[in-house]
Each structure stands twice: as structure tokens, then as C-alpha cells.
Enzyme design. Sequence first.
Site, short mmCIF file in Angstrom:
data_model
loop_
_atom_site.label_atom_id
_atom_site.label_comp_id
_atom_site.label_asym_id
_atom_site.label_seq_id
_atom_site.Cartn_x
_atom_site.Cartn_y
_atom_site.Cartn_z
N HIS A 72 0.87 -1.19 0.00
CA HIS A 72 0.00 0.00 0.00
C HIS A 72 0.90 1.23 0.00
CE1 HIS A 72 -4.25 -1.46 1.30
NE2 HIS A 72 -3.64 -2.38 0.57
N TYR A 200 -9.64 6.02 6.23
CA TYR A 200 -9.86 6.49 7.61
C TYR A 200 -10.91 7.60 7.52
CZ TYR A 200 -5.56 4.10 9.09
OH TYR A 200 -4.60 3.16 9.38
N PRO A 292 -5.30 1.73 18.07
CA PRO A 292 -4.94 1.12 16.78
C PRO A 292 -5.04 2.06 15.58
CG PRO A 292 -6.99 0.22 17.61
CD PRO A 292 -6.43 1.04 18.70
N LYS A 296 0.12 0.92 14.89
CA LYS A 296 1.47 0.88 15.46
C LYS A 296 1.71 -0.27 16.42
CE LYS A 296 3.01 4.16 13.19
NZ LYS A 296 3.65 3.57 12.01
N TYR A 383 3.54 7.29 9.65
CA TYR A 383 2.68 6.14 9.39
C TYR A 383 3.51 4.96 8.85
CZ TYR A 383 -1.53 3.52 8.12
OH TYR A 383 -2.52 2.55 8.04
P1 FAS Z 1 0.07 -10.02 22.72
O1 FAS Z 1 -0.97 -9.51 23.70
O2 FAS Z 1 -0.28 -10.22 21.30
O3 FAS Z 1 0.62 -11.44 23.23
C1 FAS Z 1 0.84 -11.68 24.62
C2 FAS Z 1 0.76 -13.18 24.84
O4 FAS Z 1 1.10 -13.45 26.20
C3 FAS Z 1 -0.67 -13.70 24.62
O5 FAS Z 1 -0.64 -14.81 23.77
C4 FAS Z 1 -1.13 -14.07 26.03
O6 FAS Z 1 -1.98 -15.19 26.03
C5 FAS Z 1 0.18 -14.39 26.73
N1 FAS Z 1 0.16 -14.20 28.17
C6 FAS Z 1 -0.43 -13.19 28.87
N2 FAS Z 1 -0.22 -13.35 30.18
C7 FAS Z 1 0.54 -14.48 30.33
C8 FAS Z 1 1.09 -15.17 31.45
N3 FAS Z 1 0.92 -14.72 32.68
N4 FAS Z 1 1.80 -16.30 31.21
C9 FAS Z 1 2.01 -16.75 29.95
N5 FAS Z 1 1.51 -16.16 28.84
C10 FAS Z 1 0.79 -15.03 29.04
N6 FAS Z 1 -2.40 -3.38 16.62
C11 FAS Z 1 -2.37 -2.85 15.40
O7 FAS Z 1 -1.30 -2.45 14.94
N7 FAS Z 1 -3.53 -2.76 14.64
C12 FAS Z 1 -4.74 -3.23 15.12
O8 FAS Z 1 -5.76 -3.15 14.45
C13 FAS Z 1 -4.80 -3.81 16.40
N8 FAS Z 1 -5.98 -4.31 16.90
C14 FAS Z 1 -5.99 -4.86 18.17
C15 FAS Z 1 -7.18 -5.39 18.71
C16 FAS Z 1 -7.20 -5.93 20.02
C17 FAS Z 1 -8.49 -6.50 20.60
C18 FAS Z 1 -6.02 -5.94 20.79
C19 FAS Z 1 -6.03 -6.50 22.21
C20 FAS Z 1 -4.84 -5.43 20.26
C21 FAS Z 1 -4.82 -4.89 18.94
N9 FAS Z 1 -3.65 -4.39 18.36
C22 FAS Z 1 -3.60 -3.85 17.13
C23 FAS Z 1 -2.43 -4.43 19.09
C24 FAS Z 1 -1.86 -5.81 18.98
O9 FAS Z 1 -1.69 -6.12 17.64
C25 FAS Z 1 -0.60 -5.84 19.80
O10 FAS Z 1 0.20 -4.70 19.56
C26 FAS Z 1 0.22 -7.09 19.55
O11 FAS Z 1 -0.59 -8.20 19.78
C27 FAS Z 1 1.42 -7.03 20.49
O12 FAS Z 1 1.98 -8.27 20.53
P2 FAS Z 1 2.57 -8.86 21.90
O13 FAS Z 1 3.39 -7.82 22.55
O14 FAS Z 1 3.17 -10.17 21.53
O15 FAS Z 1 1.32 -9.04 22.86
C1 PHB Z 2 -6.66 -3.50 10.45
O1 PHB Z 2 -6.70 -3.84 9.25
O2 PHB Z 2 -7.00 -4.26 11.39
C2 PHB Z 2 -6.17 -2.11 10.79
C3 PHB Z 2 -5.55 -1.36 9.80
C4 PHB Z 2 -5.10 -0.08 10.12
C5 PHB Z 2 -5.29 0.42 11.39
C6 PHB Z 2 -5.91 -0.36 12.39
C7 PHB Z 2 -6.36 -1.63 12.08
O3 PHB Z 2 -4.87 1.67 11.68
#
Ligand code: FAS
Ligand code: PHB
Length: 388
Positions: A72, A200, A292, A296, A383
Site C-alpha cells: 500500500h 480512515y 490502533p 502501530k 505512518y
Molecule cells: P500479545 O498480547 O499479542 O501477546 C501476549 C501473549 O502473552 C498472549 O498470547 C497471552 O496469552 C500471553 N500471556 C499473557 N499473560 C501471560 C502469562 N501470565 N503467562 C504466559 N503467557 C501469558 N495493533 C495494530 O497495529 N492494529 C490493530 O488493528 C490492532 N488491533 C488490536 C485489537 C485488540 C483486541 C487488541 C487486544 C490489540 C490490537 N492491536 C492492534 C495491538 C496488537 O496487535 C498488539 O500490539 C500485539 O498483539 C502485540 O503483541 P505482543 O506484545 O506479543 O502481545
Molecule cells: C486493520 O486492518 O486491522 C487495521 C488497519 C489499520 C489500522 C488499524 C487496524 O490503523
Amino acid sequence: MRTQVCIIGGGPSGLLLSQILHRAGIDTVVLERQSRAHVLSRIRAGVLEEGSTSVLRKAGVDTRMDREKIRHEGTLLSARNRSFRVDFTQHTGKAVYVYGQTEVTADLYAARDAMGGVIIDSVSNVMPHDLEGETPFVTYEKDDTEHRINCDLVVGCDGFHGVSRQQIPTSVRREYERAYPFGWLGVLSETPPVSHELIYANHSRGFALCSQRNDALSRYYIQCDVTDKPDAWSDEMFWDELRRRIPDDTADALVTGASIEKSVAPLRSFVSEPMQWGKLFLVGDAAHIVPPTGAKGLNLAISDVHYLSQAMVAYYAGDKDALSSYSETALARVWGAIRFSWWFTTLMHRFPKQSDLEQKLQESDLAYLETSVSAQTSMAEQYVGMPF
Ligand code: FAS
Ligand code: PHB
């Protein structure tokens, strides 16, 4: 059991760190509290910065990503029933790539399995110990049995609700937080994306985002109340509200279908400093959360892994001071992404009790962004991701 680096959390950051360290000859164990199926069922990030794809390529998890990722070179922003484009590549020479976090995680699991990586999932009561001493260890339970892993270093990749950050004494920890007064209701649908690039949308009814995973899988979000529940929204209600918030010509082109995933995510800006304490190092959501809007979250987790893995390889090569500046290095990039994500969220969302004047100020900001090369360059370089 003994290992060099014990990683708590088997999400993208824990799996990626384990993969990079293993390829550098450093022994790791990953402890994950959920099942692999549960981790892979999460629908989260969708956009990778070029720098993130480079880190994944160096980790040897690039084959499917390079085949399936979608380049993109810009994004669309809309307000007052019209849209305009910010050209990332024109302003920065870079692009971003649509390749979902679910795919990144699946690729990492496959690579760990291929290398015989040690990932212990479905564990409970994980607890790091002796983090200020010279002999840290981690205890956990699995199948009603307590286990102990002796190690050199412990890494908290366990997300916002994990156990690791809490091990840093409150007298040492400094936390910064803003909880936004709204959430995102997200829908995944097996429909062709309404636009070849992301849209957006700023609207007086609330923010909306048109995204995608591939040419047959779309991802849409609408701003919702922070207390909203997915079940309160039928698919029809969601599509109707999305149509109201995007330009008419886009709404007319929208192909709707049954949602295959529907969820509400809260929005917050959060940073916990420092990102290291004794033999403990924090990575990704364990240390910081971004709304989100700026795409990032996952990219910051990957840059943390980049910095920490480089420092750990140097540490094990004999530079015993290599780890001392990890937190400072990682936080410099984290705060840049926190600010950008706050700025973009504030620009695009409808805040409770937002006055008509504040709506006009947002629209004026967007009009300036549409017409100013320097404003577009500033947005584009943040971005696509600042250099590591
Ligand atoms: P994660 O939270 O992905 O992984 C942590 C892991 O640790 C999990 O598997 C969990 O089960 C495990 N864990 C937790 N406690 C533990 C314990 N005590 N013992 C052992 N394991 C344990 N980012 C974007 O850039 N764009 C988005 O659209 C976006 N949407 C999101 C939507 C939601 C609902 C959430 C919650 C996050 C979103 N994010 C988004 C952010 C997301 O992508 C995070 O930045 C990304 O998962 C970060 O990865 P980790 O740091 O590995 O954390
Ligand atoms: C997504 O595709 O999940 C997405 C893309 C861009 C964003 C947030 C979420 O800024």
C-alpha cells in the site's frame, strides 16, 4: 529445566524473539498461557511497516509474507462526504504492507516448529523470580504439576494483562495512561474490500475505518461506546452505520456479507517505564499500548524485538554492557509512536460532548492535511514508521 532466555508470552513478540535468538544460537523457552489455537484465533493488527517486514525477513519468516502481503503506497482519509489521498511513497519513498497479525503469528509458529523451538502452551501461574540476582528463574504450572526454568534472562512478552510488568516495583515503575472514551467495533467479512487502499473516515457520528486482509477478506471498524458489546450489533446495523460514516460513493460501492468475526476493542495510550529491571526485559504490549488508529501496536512490538535481540546477541558474544541501554533505545521509538497514534486518534474520532466548533477544527485540520505537502510528509513518515 535450564535455558538462556525464558520468554513469557507466545504472541507475535515472544515467538519472534525466540526465533531470532534461536537462529543466533541462543537457547530460549516460550511459556504461553493459552492454547495455540486460541492465540491463532485472535484477529488484531493488519498493517506492517517496511521495517517490520525486514525484521521478519531476517528471522526467516518471509516466504509466505512476501508472496501474500499487499503493498500500500498511500491511504485515503475522508470527511464531509469526500475523501483525499496521502501518498506515502511520494513523500517518503516507502510503503506499508497489509498482512494480518494472525498470518504473522502462524508463520512464526511454523518456523519455531521447523527449528524445534520450545513453546510450552496452556500453562498457568507463571512467575519470574530473583530478577535482581544472578540466578533468575521462572516457575509455572502445567497439567497440575509445578515446573521451574533456571535461566540467565527473563523477557516479558505477555501483553497488557501479563504478569511481567507487575514484577517491577511500583517505586521504580512510572506509568503514563490515557483511556479514550470510546472503543472500536470491528467486523471481519468474506467480502471484497470497498477500496484498494484503507479509508480512515472522520464523521460527526464517529470514526470509521475500511481495511482489508486480501481481495476477498475485508476488515471494517466503527467507533462505538466503550461499553458496547458485539452482540448488541447485528450485521445489518453495523453495515448501515458504516455506510453513514463513509462518503456516499464509497457507501454505494460497499459489498456487505455475514461477519465471521465481530469484536469490541478498548482504546488506550499507555507506557510503563523502564522497560527493563535487573534480568527482566519488557517487550510489546507488556510495556506499551497504542490506540490502533496509527497501526502501530504490532509494529512497535517488532521494533522492541529488533532492539532487544540485537542487544542479547551482543551480550552473549561477550559485551556484558550491551543490555544496559535497551529500555532507553526502545522507549525513544515507543514515545514517537504513542504521540502519532494519539494525534491521529484525536484528529479522526468524535469525542463525547465534542462541540460543533471542535468538529470544525478537526475538519479544518484535515483540509490542511489535504493541501499541505509538509503536513502530508509528516504524517506519511510516521505512518510508514520512523527508521530503527
Ligand atoms: P500479545 O498480547 O499479542 O501477546 C501476549 C501473549 O502473552 C498472549 O498470547 C497471552 O496469552 C500471553 N500471556 C499473557 N499473560 C501471560 C502469562 N501470565 N503467562 C504466559 N503467557 C501469558 N495493533 C495494530 O497495529 N492494529 C490493530 O488493528 C490492532 N488491533 C488490536 C485489537 C485488540 C483486541 C487488541 C487486544 C490489540 C490490537 N492491536 C492492534 C495491538 C496488537 O496487535 C498488539 O500490539 C500485539 O498483539 C502485540 O503483541 P505482543 O506484545 O506479543 O502481545
Ligand atoms: C486493520 O486492518 O486491522 C487495521 C488497519 C489499520 C489500522 C488499524 C487496524 O490503523
